[in-house]
Structure formats: structure tokens, C-alpha cells
Design a protein around this motif. Structure first.
Motif, PDB file in Angstrom:
ATOM      1  N   VAL A   1      41.271 -63.621  -8.957  1.00 51.57           N
ATOM      2  CA  VAL A   1      42.089 -62.499  -8.433  1.00 51.57           C
ATOM      3  C   VAL A   1      40.975 -61.207  -8.719  1.00 51.57           C
ATOM      4  O   VAL A   1      40.929 -60.446  -7.699  1.00 51.57           O
ATOM      5  N   ALA A   2      40.502 -60.938  -9.967  1.00 50.23           N
ATOM      6  CA  ALA A   2      39.546 -59.845 -10.024  1.00 50.23           C
ATOM      7  C   ALA A   2      38.283 -59.831  -9.140  1.00 50.23           C
ATOM      8  O   ALA A   2      37.933 -58.724  -8.565  1.00 50.23           O
ATOM      9  N   ILE A   3      37.977 -60.876  -9.047  1.00 48.79           N
ATOM     10  CA  ILE A   3      36.690 -61.070  -8.017  1.00 48.79           C
ATOM     11  C   ILE A   3      37.107 -60.609  -6.734  1.00 48.79           C
ATOM     12  O   ILE A   3      36.251 -59.710  -6.095  1.00 48.79           O
ATOM     13  N   VAL A   4      38.029 -61.308  -6.149  1.00 45.46           N
ATOM     14  CA  VAL A   4      38.309 -60.931  -4.779  1.00 45.46           C
ATOM     15  C   VAL A   4      38.753 -59.555  -4.589  1.00 45.46           C
ATOM     16  O   VAL A   4      38.335 -58.812  -3.610  1.00 45.46           O
ATOM     17  N   TRP A   5      39.714 -58.995  -5.492  1.00 47.29           N
ATOM     18  CA  TRP A   5      39.888 -57.694  -5.359  1.00 47.29           C
ATOM     19  C   TRP A   5      38.820 -56.707  -5.628  1.00 47.29           C
ATOM     20  O   TRP A   5      38.932 -55.571  -4.747  1.00 47.29           O
ATOM     21  N   SER A   6      38.239 -56.850  -6.358  1.00 47.09           N
ATOM     22  CA  SER A   6      37.026 -55.882  -6.624  1.00 47.09           C
ATOM     23  C   SER A   6      36.129 -56.089  -5.384  1.00 47.09           C
ATOM     24  O   SER A   6      35.519 -54.724  -5.113  1.00 47.09           O
ATOM     25  N   TRP A   7      36.177 -57.109  -4.628  1.00 51.41           N
ATOM     26  CA  TRP A   7      35.224 -57.007  -3.362  1.00 51.41           C
ATOM     27  C   TRP A   7      36.111 -56.209  -2.192  1.00 51.41           C
ATOM     28  O   TRP A   7      35.574 -55.432  -1.423  1.00 51.41           O
ATOM     29  N   ILE A   8      37.401 -56.440  -2.194  1.00 53.33           N
ATOM     30  CA  ILE A   8      38.091 -55.709  -1.081  1.00 53.33           C
ATOM     31  C   ILE A   8      38.180 -54.348  -1.455  1.00 53.33           C
ATOM     32  O   ILE A   8      38.270 -53.416  -0.393  1.00 53.33           O
ATOM     33  N   LEU A   9      38.315 -53.828  -2.821  1.00 52.70           N
ATOM     34  CA  LEU A   9      38.432 -52.589  -3.023  1.00 52.70           C
ATOM     35  C   LEU A   9      37.041 -51.969  -3.127  1.00 52.70           C
ATOM     36  O   LEU A   9      36.981 -50.575  -3.474  1.00 52.70           O
ATOM     37  N   ASN A  10      35.791 -52.626  -2.983  1.00 54.45           N
ATOM     38  CA  ASN A  10      34.409 -52.088  -3.006  1.00 54.45           C
ATOM     39  C   ASN A  10      34.420 -50.915  -2.010  1.00 54.45           C
ATOM     40  O   ASN A  10      34.765 -51.081  -0.861  1.00 54.45           O
ATOM     41  N   SER A  11      34.084 -49.739  -2.652  1.00 54.50           N
ATOM     42  CA  SER A  11      34.001 -48.600  -1.851  1.00 54.50           C
ATOM     43  C   SER A  11      33.035 -48.508  -0.518  1.00 54.50           C
ATOM     44  O   SER A  11      33.297 -47.638   0.344  1.00 54.50           O
ATOM     45  N   GLU A  12      31.939 -49.204  -0.580  1.00 56.74           N
ATOM     46  CA  GLU A  12      31.272 -49.288   0.343  1.00 56.74           C
ATOM     47  C   GLU A  12      31.213 -50.360   1.270  1.00 56.74           C
ATOM     48  O   GLU A  12      30.966 -50.089   2.499  1.00 56.74           O
ATOM     49  N   TYR A  13      31.329 -51.531   0.765  1.00 53.44           N
ATOM     50  CA  TYR A  13      31.499 -52.815   1.792  1.00 53.44           C
ATOM     51  C   TYR A  13      32.862 -53.170   1.914  1.00 53.44           C
ATOM     52  O   TYR A  13      33.384 -54.076   2.729  1.00 53.44           O
ATOM     53  N   GLY A  14      33.925 -52.580   1.140  1.00 52.48           N
ATOM     54  CA  GLY A  14      35.079 -53.329   1.212  1.00 52.48           C
ATOM     55  C   GLY A  14      35.789 -53.227   2.469  1.00 52.48           C
ATOM     56  O   GLY A  14      35.706 -52.139   3.111  1.00 52.48           O
ATOM     57  N   ILE A  15      36.682 -54.082   2.523  1.00 49.49           N
ATOM     58  CA  ILE A  15      37.493 -54.184   4.074  1.00 49.49           C
ATOM     59  C   ILE A  15      38.819 -53.247   3.722  1.00 49.49           C
ATOM     60  O   ILE A  15      39.142 -52.557   4.923  1.00 49.49           O
TER      61      ILE A  15
ATOM     62  N   LEU B   1      38.002 -57.702 -16.544  1.00 54.46           N
ATOM     63  CA  LEU B   1      37.405 -58.404 -15.441  1.00 54.46           C
ATOM     64  C   LEU B   1      36.981 -57.282 -14.220  1.00 54.46           C
ATOM     65  O   LEU B   1      35.866 -57.252 -13.764  1.00 54.46           O
ATOM     66  N   LEU B   2      37.993 -56.303 -14.367  1.00 51.09           N
ATOM     67  CA  LEU B   2      37.663 -55.237 -13.207  1.00 51.09           C
ATOM     68  C   LEU B   2      36.849 -54.150 -13.590  1.00 51.09           C
ATOM     69  O   LEU B   2      36.181 -53.624 -12.738  1.00 51.09           O
ATOM     70  N   THR B   3      37.320 -53.518 -14.702  1.00 53.40           N
ATOM     71  CA  THR B   3      36.520 -52.114 -15.080  1.00 53.40           C
ATOM     72  C   THR B   3      36.143 -52.046 -16.350  1.00 53.40           C
ATOM     73  O   THR B   3      35.312 -51.182 -16.751  1.00 53.40           O
ATOM     74  N   LYS B   4      36.381 -53.005 -17.245  1.00 53.38           N
ATOM     75  CA  LYS B   4      35.872 -52.864 -18.790  1.00 53.38           C
ATOM     76  C   LYS B   4      36.189 -51.483 -19.226  1.00 53.38           C
ATOM     77  O   LYS B   4      35.682 -51.183 -20.370  1.00 53.38           O
ATOM     78  N   GLY B   5      37.382 -50.995 -18.714  1.00 51.29           N
ATOM     79  CA  GLY B   5      37.947 -49.774 -19.173  1.00 51.29           C
ATOM     80  C   GLY B   5      37.506 -48.448 -18.444  1.00 51.29           C
ATOM     81  O   GLY B   5      37.985 -47.596 -18.742  1.00 51.29           O
ATOM     82  N   GLY B   6      36.441 -48.831 -17.845  1.00 50.60           N
ATOM     83  CA  GLY B   6      35.905 -47.529 -17.088  1.00 50.60           C
ATOM     84  C   GLY B   6      36.633 -47.192 -15.824  1.00 50.60           C
ATOM     85  O   GLY B   6      37.603 -47.721 -15.460  1.00 50.60           O
ATOM     86  N   PRO B   7      36.272 -46.259 -15.121  1.00 49.84           N
ATOM     87  CA  PRO B   7      35.242 -45.284 -15.385  1.00 49.84           C
ATOM     88  C   PRO B   7      35.613 -44.243 -16.244  1.00 49.84           C
ATOM     89  O   PRO B   7      36.777 -43.829 -16.156  1.00 49.84           O
ATOM     90  N   LEU B   8      34.889 -43.692 -17.016  1.00 47.27           N
ATOM     91  CA  LEU B   8      35.040 -42.763 -17.890  1.00 47.27           C
ATOM     92  C   LEU B   8      36.142 -42.926 -18.882  1.00 47.27           C
ATOM     93  O   LEU B   8      37.173 -42.102 -19.176  1.00 47.27           O
ATOM     94  N   LYS B   9      36.186 -44.239 -19.024  1.00 44.13           N
ATOM     95  CA  LYS B   9      37.547 -44.700 -20.187  1.00 44.13           C
ATOM     96  C   LYS B   9      39.005 -44.644 -19.429  1.00 44.13           C
ATOM     97  O   LYS B   9      40.025 -44.531 -20.049  1.00 44.13           O
ATOM     98  N   SER B  10      38.807 -44.335 -18.081  1.00 46.48           N
ATOM     99  CA  SER B  10      40.063 -44.152 -17.444  1.00 46.48           C
ATOM    100  C   SER B  10      41.285 -45.227 -17.541  1.00 46.48           C
ATOM    101  O   SER B  10      42.374 -45.318 -17.385  1.00 46.48           O
ATOM    102  N   THR B  11      40.627 -46.562 -17.673  1.00 39.60           N
ATOM    103  CA  THR B  11      41.522 -47.614 -17.826  1.00 39.60           C
ATOM    104  C   THR B  11      41.289 -48.318 -19.075  1.00 39.60           C
ATOM    105  O   THR B  11      41.284 -49.651 -19.139  1.00 39.60           O
ATOM    106  N   TYR B  12      40.913 -47.653 -20.015  1.00 42.08           N
ATOM    107  CA  TYR B  12      40.950 -48.376 -21.417  1.00 42.08           C
ATOM    108  C   TYR B  12      42.147 -48.565 -21.881  1.00 42.08           C
ATOM    109  O   TYR B  12      42.772 -47.882 -22.858  1.00 42.08           O
TER     110      TYR B  12
END
Lengths: 319, 274
Positions: free
Chosen positions: A135-149, A248-259
Motif C-alpha cells: 500500500v505504501a509503495i503504490v501510494w507514495s508513487w501515486i502521490l509523488n509530486s513530480e511523476y505521480g499520476i 513506510l511512507l514518511t518516517k515521521g517527516g517532513p519536519l515531524k509533521s507525521t510523527y
């Protein structure tokens, strides 16, 4: 022990044979595996972690008794504790209502009498059977800000997509979107509840001239409140303990916003090796969960209907 | 219930719309797995690869010891499934078919264990397994499965409560002892719920990330999800092999679901009747 569990455990005498004691040790032999496992892998660790939370417990060196010191530090001297708690509550406050609404909406949709509904049921449930890693792998690709769909699609609609997982203001929302993909389990629970409503209730209502909207609010919704309660509690507990997707998605980042709180406990234990402190963190969350669940149950007498009550009301209200 | 034409059209439109939402990520995954790196990193994003490069799967598989990870995943999945099915059947039978002192209280305790947050017991469990010398072995992932699991016991017990008492009586007249009654009469009757427990366990264990993350630390012991996550962490920019392995990894749970979906739906309605 909660009220519903007591209710479930009660009234189970029917299929049971014999008087108490008639079977000697036999029944205990059957449940022995669980009893041993319970002591070794649940009760023991549970009591041990309660004790640990009163110690300063480094990986190397002797534990030192600190009483409620860990709890005091946590509440008064650790800004990250409050931040993580706030992030987790924010996530739960956004995710739980959305998840419940989506699950119920989809369940209503797949219980419509149309051909192929079973196929759609399977499709909607499919994401719930894959690993959080996938889930994390697929969605981090979909949500990718440069190449994401996703951002490309938003761009086609004339919208500038955010940087999702890289933007502290959006990362929690990105987590919510990703988590919602796994709504299937709760959908299935609502679906089975919807399917168990007797058809004749609707027929009665139709004869009485109730509109579909009236039917939904006065029949469907009240009759599925027990499964609503179940989903609300599981969803809340799950949201408060979110850990694998964060790792898997953020490791708590960016700037600990998902800690998230789960990550806070995990890192205190397995990265900073403050075992006693992490045990105190974990116990604090356990208490929050118990209180929340207790409150939900307490409120449930106001909004959860059980079938016998409804059946009684129906008989009374036929005129 | 009859539906008008407009309502039917609207229903199908919504079903199709949501089907796209739930399926599109799978499509993106499989499609990306077949692309060249250049195609994957093109903008605007490509929907389909220019050719079906199935060799991507073999190349991705060889780039890391995924064969080893697969073996570890299979060992853990198979052994825990045997353990859960056997232990949960016994425990559920004990709770459902006998009356004994403390039964209701113990069953409430069993249900209560489902509420305990994972991280409360995790730290002492880690220490316990460390003491036993089990860290960095597959044992912490396997052994607890032989002692039953609350949710599965609950599911099986719900099923067993619905069976009339005559079955034991008949078996006893035939001279069967208590265990024979369980093994010869009840286990065959429990086929459907036992399959459900097995399938749920296969999915849960095959997909598990946190357990392996905490208990395993050398690569040779990794399971597939942990190996894949480590691969992704180290090679963030190699999206094609990452998607290839992800595609391969989800085959097992998707197949298990396809095989057992009727058991899942039925099992859930059985559990909710409680």
C-alpha cells in the motif's frame, strides 16, 4: 471488560453440556494452549511493561526505580509527547468519520439489487488484503509530486496539486487518503449488517408510504447501529495506533509533521532505547484508548438499537 | 426491491467510479513494473508501457536475495497457519462445548486481549524473546501462533455454538473419548470456519511488516515485506524493480482472497450474529 463483550459472553449456555465440574480437567486441557500463550505472551508482558514504566530502564546497565517519574516527564517536560498526541488525534478526527462514511456509503451501494454487485464487492475489498508495505509503495508513487499520476490528473483539471508527502501541511492528509484505500473491511461489516435486515420491514414501510430517504433514516440506519458501534471502536483504536504506514511512507517527516504517537513510542523504545519511558508512553495510550472506548460505549445506549428493542417498537407502532 | 431505470444507471455509474479508485493503484503498480526506468520517470506520466517487459520481474528478483526472503515468508506463513488452525480449534471447542468453572470470565479475558495496544506488550516481548535467544530468528513470528489467537477463537466458537448437542451424545454412545469426539466429529464439521481462519492468517502473516521489523535484523532472515521495504529504502529511485516485486508479493493474498471470498463474507456474518 466492556459492556458489549459481557453481553456477548453472556447467554451462551444453550449449546453447552453437563453441569459445572462434570468434565473434570478435560475442558481445561482444550483451552490450555490459549491459557499458556496468554500468560507467556500477553499477561506477563502486560504486567512487566506496567512495572517497567516505573523504572528508568536503559538497554545496558541496571534499571533504576523512578516511581511516576516517566509519566511526569512525559506530561510536563517532553514537547514531542504532546505534539505526537495532537498529530495522532488530528489524524483520527479526520480519518475515522471519513472511513465510516465511506464504508457505509460503499456498503449501501453494493447491497443494491443490481447484477454484478458481488464483483464490485470483491473489487472494493481487494486493497484490504495487501500488505501495508505494498500500500505504501503504490501510494507514495501515486502521490509523488513530480511523476505521480494524482498531481498530473489534478493538473488536467486545472489544479495545482500539493507536494503531499513532502509538505508538512499535507502529509497527514496524504496519510488519510492512503489509509482510506483499505476501507473494504469495514464496508464488508456494514454490508453483512445491511443484508441481515429482514426484507419484510421494508415492505411494511413501503405500504405505509415511506419514501426511500425516510426508510433509510427510520429503518436502515437504526438497525445497523450495532455494526456502526463496532466499526467506530475498531477504527478509532486502529487510528490511534497507526504505525506501519507512517514508518513506510514518511518516517515521521517532513519536519515531524507525521510523527504519530505510535512512531514516538516505537522510536523511544527501539531507537533511543529508553525502554521504561517507552513503556510509560505505551501505557498512557492504552489508558486513552480505554477511556475513549468506555465513552463510546457509554454513549451507545443513546444511539445503538438492538434488534429486540426495534422489534418491540415495531409491534407497538403498527397502528 | 425494484429499481427504476434512473436509479439503476446512477448505481452503476457510482460502482464504476469507485471501482476505478480501488483498482487504479493496482493498475499503476503492474503497469509501472513493465516499463523501462525512462518510461516510468516520464512526464506527463505514461499509462501503459511501450512493451510488456516481463524480464523486469526476473531482473528485480535477482537484484536482492528475494528468493531467501520468499523462503522465510513461506516458512512463517505455513507454520503459523498450521499452529493457528490447530490451537484455535482446540481452544474454541473447549469454550463452546463444555461448561466449566471460570469459563465466562476466561472468555471475557480472551476478548479483552483484543483491546490491548500492540506497543504495550511489544517491549517486554522483545526482551522475553531476547532472553530466549530468539531475536533474529523466525521463532518470535512462529511460536506464539501455536497458542491461539483471540479473534480466530472467537470466530470458531461462534460457529461451534450453533451445533446441536446430539453430536457429542451420539459419539459417546459409540464409545469415543473426548478428544476423538472433537477430532473425528467436530473437526470435519468445522471445515468452512477453519478455512476462513487459515486464509485470514495467511493474509495477516504474509503481509506482516512490524513483527519482522522488530524481531529480525540480518538480511538473510528477512521476510518478503521487510525485504521489499528495505529495498525501497535503499533504492528509492528504482521504481520499476520496486513495483515488480510489489506485484509479485501481492499474488499470494490476492489468490487467497479469490479462493476464499465466500468464506470471508459468510464468516463475517456469522461473527456478527454474536
Amino acid at each position: 471488560m466492556t459492556k458489549a463483550q459481557r453481553r456477548i459472553a453472556k447467554g451462551r449456555g444453550a449449546a453447552v453440556r453437563g453441569a459445572i465440574g462434570r468434565w473434570g480437567a478435560t475442558p481445561y486441557l482444550f483451552i490450555l494452549p490459549w491459557l499458556v500463550g496468554f500468560v507467556a505472551f500477553t499477561l506477563g508482558p502486560l504486567l512487566f511493561s506496567a512495572a517497567m514504566s516505573l523504572f528508568s530502564w536503559p538497554v545496558l546497565g541496571a534499571p533504576r526505580f523512578v516511581g511516576l517519574g516517566n509519566y511526569r516527564t512525559m506530561l510536563t517536560d517532553d514537547p514531542q509527547f504532546w505534539k505526537s498526541l495532537a498529530i495522532t488525534l488530528k489524524f483520527a478526527a479526520i480519518f475515522v468519520p471519513l472511513n465510516l462514511a465511506a464504508a457505509l456509503g460503499l456498503a449501501l451501494l453494493i447491497s443494491r439489487p443490481v447484477r454484478g454487485a458481488a464483483l464490485f464487492r470483491s473489487i472494493f475489498y481487494l486493497p484490504s488484503v495487501v500488505s501495508s508495505v505494498a500500500v505504501a509503495i503504490v501510494w507514495s508513487w501515486i502521490l509523488n509530486s513530480e511523476y505521480g499520476i494524482l498531481n498530473w490528473l489534478l493538473g488536467r483539471l486545472g489544479l495545482q496539486g500539493p507536494r503531499w508527502l513532502q509538505d508538512p501541511a499535507w502529509a497527514v492528509i496524504a496519510m488519510v487518503i492512503t489509509s482510506l484505500w483499505g476501507v473494504g473491511t469495514m464496508m464488508l461489516i456494514f454490508y453483512t449488517a445491511l443484508k441481515s435486515i429482514p426484507r419484510d420491514i421494508y415492505e411494511d414501510a413501503l405500504i405505509a408510504g415511506a419514501s426511500p430517504i425516510q426508510q433509510f433514516f427510520s429503518i436502515t440506519l437504526p438497525l445497523i447501529t450495532p455494526s456502526f458501534l463496532f466499526n467506530l471502536i475498531t477504527s478509532t483504536i486502529g487510528a490511534m495506533q497507526q504505525l506501519s504506514l507512517v514508518l513506510l511512507l514518511t518516517k515521521g517527516g517532513p519536519l515531524k509533521s507525521t510523527y504519530f504517537y505510535g512512531l514516538y513510542v516505537y522510536e523511544n523504545a527501539f531507537r533511543h532505547f529508553k525502554l521504561g519511558y517507552a513503556a510509560a508512553n505505551a501505557w498512557f495510550m492504552f489508558i486513552i484508548i480505554l477511556v475513549l472506548t468506555g465513552l463510546i460505549f457509554k454513549s451507545s445506549s443513546l444511539w445503538v438499537f438492538y434488534e429486540h428493542e426495534v422489534a418491540g417498537a415495531r409491534k407497538g407502532g403498527n397502528a | 426491491m425494484k429499481m427504476g431505470r434512473a436509479a439503476k444507471t446512477l448505481t452503476y455509474a457510482l460502482l464504476a467510479l469507485f471501482a476505478v479508485y480501488f483498482l487504479a493503484p493496482f493498475f499503476v503498480m503492474a503497469s509501472t513494473a513493465l516499463m523501462t526506468e525512462k518510461e516510468a520517470y516520464s512526464y506527463p506520466p505514461r499509462i501503459l508501457p511501450s512493451a510488456l517487459r516481463f524480464e523486469n520481474f526476473a531482473a528485480a528478483w535477482r537484484s536482492q536475495p528475494f528468493g531467501r526472503y520468499l523462503m522465510n515468508s513461506l516458512i512463517v506463513t505455513v507454520t503459523t497457519t498450521i499452529g493457528q488452525v490447530a490451537s484455535c480449534a482446540l481452544v474454541a471447542y473447549g469454550f463452546a462445548r463444555y461448561s466449566f468453572k471460570g469459563r465466562n470470565a476466561l472468555f471475557m479475558v480472551l476478548l479483552g486481549t483484543m483491546m490491548i495496544p500492540w506497543d504495550v506488550t511489544m517491549i517486554p516481548l522483545y526482551m522475553e524473546f531476547k532472553l530466549l535467544g530468539w531475536i533474529n530468528t523466525l521463532k518470535p513470528l512462529i511460536v506464539p501462533a501455536f497458542f491461539g489467537s483471540a479473534y480466530y477463537v472467537f470466530l470458531l466458537r461462534q460457529f461451534l455454538l450453533g451445533i446441536p448437542k446430539d453430536f457429542e451424545d451420539a459419539a459417546r454412545i459409540d464409545g469415543a473419548n473426548e478428544f476423538e469426539t472433537f477430532a473425528r466429529i467436530f473437526v470435519p464439521m468445522m471445515k468452512a470456519p477453519l478455512i476462513l481462519v487459515g486464509v485470514l492468517n495467511v493474509m495477516a502473516v504474509w503481509n506482516d511488516y512490524l513483527g519482522p521489523l522488530i524481531f529480525l535484523n540480518s538480511r538473510i532472515k528477512y521476510t518478503l515485506p521487510l525485504g521489499l521495504a528495505a529495498f525501497k529504502g535503499a533504492h528509492e529511485m528504482q521504481v520499476v524493480p520496486i513495483m515488480a516485486i510489489t506485484t509479485l508479493m501481492i499474488i499470494i493474498p490476492v489468490a487467497a482472497f479469490a479462493y476464499a471470498q465466500r468464506y470471508i463474507v459468510e464468516g463475517m456474518s456469522g461473527a456478527l450474529k454474536g
